[in-house]
Design an enzyme around this catalytic site. Sequence first.
Site, short mmCIF file in Angstrom:
data_model
loop_
_atom_site.label_atom_id
_atom_site.label_comp_id
_atom_site.label_asym_id
_atom_site.label_seq_id
_atom_site.Cartn_x
_atom_site.Cartn_y
_atom_site.Cartn_z
NE ARG A 60 5.29 -37.04 -1.09
CZ ARG A 60 5.91 -37.20 -2.29
NH1 ARG A 60 5.25 -36.28 -3.28
NH2 ARG A 60 6.84 -37.73 -2.38
CB ALA A 72 10.65 -41.77 -4.74
CD GLU A 93 12.82 -36.03 -3.77
OE1 GLU A 93 12.93 -36.91 -2.79
OE2 GLU A 93 12.02 -36.30 -4.65
CD GLU A 135 8.12 -22.97 -10.94
OE1 GLU A 135 6.81 -22.61 -11.04
OE2 GLU A 135 8.84 -22.46 -11.26
CD GLU A 137 11.01 -31.92 -5.39
OE1 GLU A 137 10.95 -33.01 -5.42
OE2 GLU A 137 11.78 -31.18 -6.22
#
Length: 176
Positions: A60, A72, A93, A135, A137
């Site tokens: 993050r 999420a 995910e 791409e 992530e």
Amino acid sequence: MFERLDRELVYKGSILDVYQDSVKVPNGNIAKWDFIKHKGAAAVLPVTDEGKIVMVKQYRNAIDRDSLEIPAGGRNGADEPTIVAAARELEEETGYKSEDLELLLSTVPAIAYSSEVIDIYIARNLKPSRQHLDEDEFVDVCEYTLDELCEMIYSCKIQDSKTIAAIMTYKAKFGR
């Protein structure tokens, strides 16, 4: 009585817009308040048949480190039902699908300055599928017991508010 007099767009982004509001407050003064308009999001607490919770670990940028969270993501437009977004994010995910989603709670993570609402679902009867990551992530998928996750919350290892709200609500509601 509060009265919004003006809302000026300061920044238009891909997932949020930033405004400066001019608001007349009860004593007659004019306050300048920042406001973030967000299309909303959905999250999901995936529970395996064995009772473990599937989590994602990802970098993050805002905190410059990895964070352990429930899956999420934002809605694809304000009209997209959050249950559809939750099912999509689950598969994207984690690589799991589920047709057994139940609303757990709805939360406003930054109520003082943002319109973002996150609807959080429980997903059960998980079926293996495959991840469909963006791409940019990079996600590690992990499974934990409820007790392990609670301990990580108590020791400040999990700090994400939607994740904490989901886990603690799940624990209170289902007692597992």
